[in-house]
Enzyme design. Sequence first.
Site, PDB file in Angstrom:
ATOM      1  N   MET A  30     108.942  -5.656  14.707  1.00  0.00           N
ATOM      2  CA  MET A  30     109.986  -6.154  15.599  1.00  0.00           C
ATOM      3  C   MET A  30     110.037  -7.685  15.559  1.00  0.00           C
ATOM      4  O   MET A  30     110.665  -8.309  16.417  1.00  0.00           O
ATOM      5  CB  MET A  30     109.746  -5.659  17.028  1.00  0.00           C
ATOM      6  CG  MET A  30     109.795  -4.134  17.111  1.00  0.00           C
ATOM      7  SD  MET A  30     110.207  -3.502  18.738  1.00  0.00           S
ATOM      8  CE  MET A  30     108.849  -4.136  19.692  1.00  0.00           C
ATOM      9  N   GLY A  31     109.356  -8.277  14.578  1.00  0.00           N
ATOM     10  CA  GLY A  31     109.465  -9.723  14.397  1.00  0.00           C
ATOM     11  C   GLY A  31     108.543 -10.519  15.297  1.00  0.00           C
ATOM     12  O   GLY A  31     107.633  -9.984  15.914  1.00  0.00           O
ATOM     13  N   HIS A  34     102.913 -12.492  13.449  1.00  0.00           N
ATOM     14  CA  HIS A  34     101.611 -13.164  13.550  1.00  0.00           C
ATOM     15  C   HIS A  34     100.688 -12.578  12.486  1.00  0.00           C
ATOM     16  O   HIS A  34     101.099 -11.710  11.700  1.00  0.00           O
ATOM     17  CB  HIS A  34     101.054 -13.020  14.965  1.00  0.00           C
ATOM     18  CG  HIS A  34     101.041 -11.596  15.468  1.00  0.00           C
ATOM     19  ND1 HIS A  34     100.274 -10.610  14.885  1.00  0.00           N
ATOM     20  CD2 HIS A  34     101.732 -10.984  16.475  1.00  0.00           C
ATOM     21  CE1 HIS A  34     100.455  -9.470  15.528  1.00  0.00           C
ATOM     22  NE2 HIS A  34     101.358  -9.656  16.486  1.00  0.00           N
ATOM     23  N   HIS A  37     100.645  -8.789  11.769  1.00  0.00           N
ATOM     24  CA  HIS A  37     101.722  -8.298  10.897  1.00  0.00           C
ATOM     25  C   HIS A  37     101.450  -8.681   9.434  1.00  0.00           C
ATOM     26  O   HIS A  37     101.629  -7.874   8.523  1.00  0.00           O
ATOM     27  CB  HIS A  37     103.066  -8.913  11.296  1.00  0.00           C
ATOM     28  CG  HIS A  37     103.519  -8.583  12.688  1.00  0.00           C
ATOM     29  ND1 HIS A  37     103.574  -9.518  13.691  1.00  0.00           N
ATOM     30  CD2 HIS A  37     103.960  -7.421  13.246  1.00  0.00           C
ATOM     31  CE1 HIS A  37     104.037  -8.966  14.806  1.00  0.00           C
ATOM     32  NE2 HIS A  37     104.275  -7.689  14.564  1.00  0.00           N
ATOM     33  N   GLY A 145      99.808  -0.758  12.046  1.00  0.00           N
ATOM     34  CA  GLY A 145      98.578  -1.339  12.571  1.00  0.00           C
ATOM     35  C   GLY A 145      97.858  -0.420  13.543  1.00  0.00           C
ATOM     36  O   GLY A 145      98.478   0.296  14.328  1.00  0.00           O
ATOM     37  N   GLN A 151     100.594   5.189  18.337  1.00  0.00           N
ATOM     38  CA  GLN A 151     101.790   5.171  17.480  1.00  0.00           C
ATOM     39  C   GLN A 151     101.440   5.580  16.047  1.00  0.00           C
ATOM     40  O   GLN A 151     102.150   6.385  15.422  1.00  0.00           O
ATOM     41  CB  GLN A 151     102.389   3.766  17.498  1.00  0.00           C
ATOM     42  CG  GLN A 151     103.455   3.511  16.453  1.00  0.00           C
ATOM     43  CD  GLN A 151     104.063   2.130  16.608  1.00  0.00           C
ATOM     44  OE1 GLN A 151     104.826   1.896  17.528  1.00  0.00           O
ATOM     45  NE2 GLN A 151     103.745   1.209  15.707  1.00  0.00           N
ATOM     46  N   SER A 183      99.366 -10.165  19.550  1.00  0.00           N
ATOM     47  CA  SER A 183     100.565  -9.430  19.940  1.00  0.00           C
ATOM     48  C   SER A 183     101.689 -10.433  20.132  1.00  0.00           C
ATOM     49  O   SER A 183     101.460 -11.546  20.633  1.00  0.00           O
ATOM     50  CB  SER A 183     100.313  -8.695  21.264  1.00  0.00           C
ATOM     51  OG  SER A 183     101.539  -8.298  21.846  1.00  0.00           O
ATOM     52  N   ARG A 185     103.739 -10.261  22.307  1.00  0.00           N
ATOM     53  CA  ARG A 185     103.899 -10.423  23.758  1.00  0.00           C
ATOM     54  C   ARG A 185     102.907 -11.416  24.361  1.00  0.00           C
ATOM     55  O   ARG A 185     103.070 -11.805  25.519  1.00  0.00           O
ATOM     56  CB  ARG A 185     103.769  -9.071  24.465  1.00  0.00           C
ATOM     57  CG  ARG A 185     104.947  -8.146  24.164  1.00  0.00           C
ATOM     58  CD  ARG A 185     104.911  -6.881  25.014  1.00  0.00           C
ATOM     59  NE  ARG A 185     106.168  -6.156  24.959  1.00  0.00           N
ATOM     60  CZ  ARG A 185     106.399  -5.080  24.198  1.00  0.00           C
ATOM     61  NH1 ARG A 185     105.454  -4.612  23.411  1.00  0.00           N
ATOM     62  NH2 ARG A 185     107.586  -4.492  24.214  1.00  0.00           N
TER      63      ARG A 185
HETATM   64  P1  AMP Z   1     105.520  -4.749  16.342  1.00  0.00           P
HETATM   65  O1  AMP Z   1     106.239  -5.895  15.723  1.00  0.00           O
HETATM   66  O2  AMP Z   1     104.755  -5.115  17.574  1.00  0.00           O
HETATM   67  O3  AMP Z   1     106.388  -3.524  16.496  1.00  0.00           O
HETATM   68  O4  AMP Z   1     104.401  -4.319  15.301  1.00  0.00           O
HETATM   69  C1  AMP Z   1     104.716  -3.997  13.976  1.00  0.00           C
HETATM   70  C2  AMP Z   1     103.483  -3.475  13.308  1.00  0.00           C
HETATM   71  O5  AMP Z   1     102.456  -4.460  13.368  1.00  0.00           O
HETATM   72  C3  AMP Z   1     102.912  -2.217  13.994  1.00  0.00           C
HETATM   73  O6  AMP Z   1     102.449  -1.315  12.987  1.00  0.00           O
HETATM   74  C4  AMP Z   1     101.768  -2.767  14.806  1.00  0.00           C
HETATM   75  O7  AMP Z   1     100.740  -1.825  15.033  1.00  0.00           O
HETATM   76  C5  AMP Z   1     101.277  -3.883  13.901  1.00  0.00           C
HETATM   77  N1  AMP Z   1     100.506  -4.882  14.649  1.00  0.00           N
HETATM   78  C6  AMP Z   1     100.911  -5.573  15.736  1.00  0.00           C
HETATM   79  N2  AMP Z   1      99.906  -6.355  16.187  1.00  0.00           N
HETATM   80  C7  AMP Z   1      98.845  -6.136  15.368  1.00  0.00           C
HETATM   81  C8  AMP Z   1      97.509  -6.638  15.313  1.00  0.00           C
HETATM   82  N3  AMP Z   1      97.041  -7.510  16.194  1.00  0.00           N
HETATM   83  N4  AMP Z   1      96.707  -6.187  14.322  1.00  0.00           N
HETATM   84  C9  AMP Z   1      97.153  -5.276  13.417  1.00  0.00           C
HETATM   85  N5  AMP Z   1      98.404  -4.778  13.408  1.00  0.00           N
HETATM   86  C10 AMP Z   1      99.242  -5.195  14.379  1.00  0.00           C
END
Ligand code: AMP
Length: 274
Positions: A30-31, A34, A37, A145, A151, A183, A185
């Site tokens: 979702m962009g 960090h 990702h 992740g 998930q 995160s 967030r």
């Molecule tokens: P999101 O952008 O939050 O939807 O995350 C996209 C992908 O990045 C998902 O598969 C998350 O599980 C993974 N992800 C987000 N934060 C982390 C993290 N700290 N370590 C590893 N993977 C992550």
Amino acid sequence: MQRVVSPQRISAITAEARRRGHTIGFVPTMGFLHEGHISLMRIARDLCDELVVSIYVNPKQFGPGEDLDRYPRDLEGDADKCEGTGVDWLFVPDDLYGDCHCTTVSVSGLSQGLCGAARPGHFDGVTTVVARLFGLTHPHVAVFGEKDYQQLAIIRRMTLDLALDVEIVGGPLVRDVDGLALSSRNKYLDPEQRKRALTLHRALFAMRDSGERNAASLVSLGRRHLDVDKLDYLEVVDAHTLQPVAPQTREARALVAAHLGGTRLIDNVGIPWT
Ligand code: AMP
């Protein structure tokens, strides 16, 4: 790297890559990218010929009153990070669904507890968008992740149940130097909240390292470390079924979700159980 906005175009590009015999790796996000990702992109990069990353803040996975409208965005910064990590195709759809609004993909069982209980409908939004993204990007391998541990389990189940022919790879959770799970967030946290957010991983690691192997005792031990405004859950479950630990459990997972002010954070850690 090329940016692609149109769902039809990314579909044509990846279908053509497949015809040329290339393997396709895919990392949906979702962009506001960090190191967490980026680590998934590196894993995928090593496993495929062409790497597709999507950035799409999926309205279907946000509930009423959640942070859809203020979800952090930095498309130009994200594009630089993707370029630097060897992404070939950056898929940033304006409108992912078009007229395709009638189908919901729902994984029963695994989607019900933990975050599913706290965020009704959330995982249906996730599985629906991931199924559509798989349909458009034709991946051989997709990397998710362990940060979003439930998930990941649900996506694996969906992929098996629908025989989607995509290899699902889990990437380790990446933390900041002080232990906070990275995160998008975290950006919402003020310094005082960020300090208290560290109690999430402290609680989990204290549970893991305590030597205690009774789930209820572990949870009470973990709770004593937490300093949060609202706890959605702190649980210890079987790492594979996400059900309560049982005599056959060999590996458990401690998972937590909690609010600090208006920010909801999640974290988890593996606990050897034999
Ligand atoms: P999101 O952008 O939050 O939807 O995350 C996209 C992908 O990045 C998902 O598969 C998350 O599980 C993974 N992800 C987000 N934060 C982390 C993290 N700290 N370590 C590893 N993977 C992550």
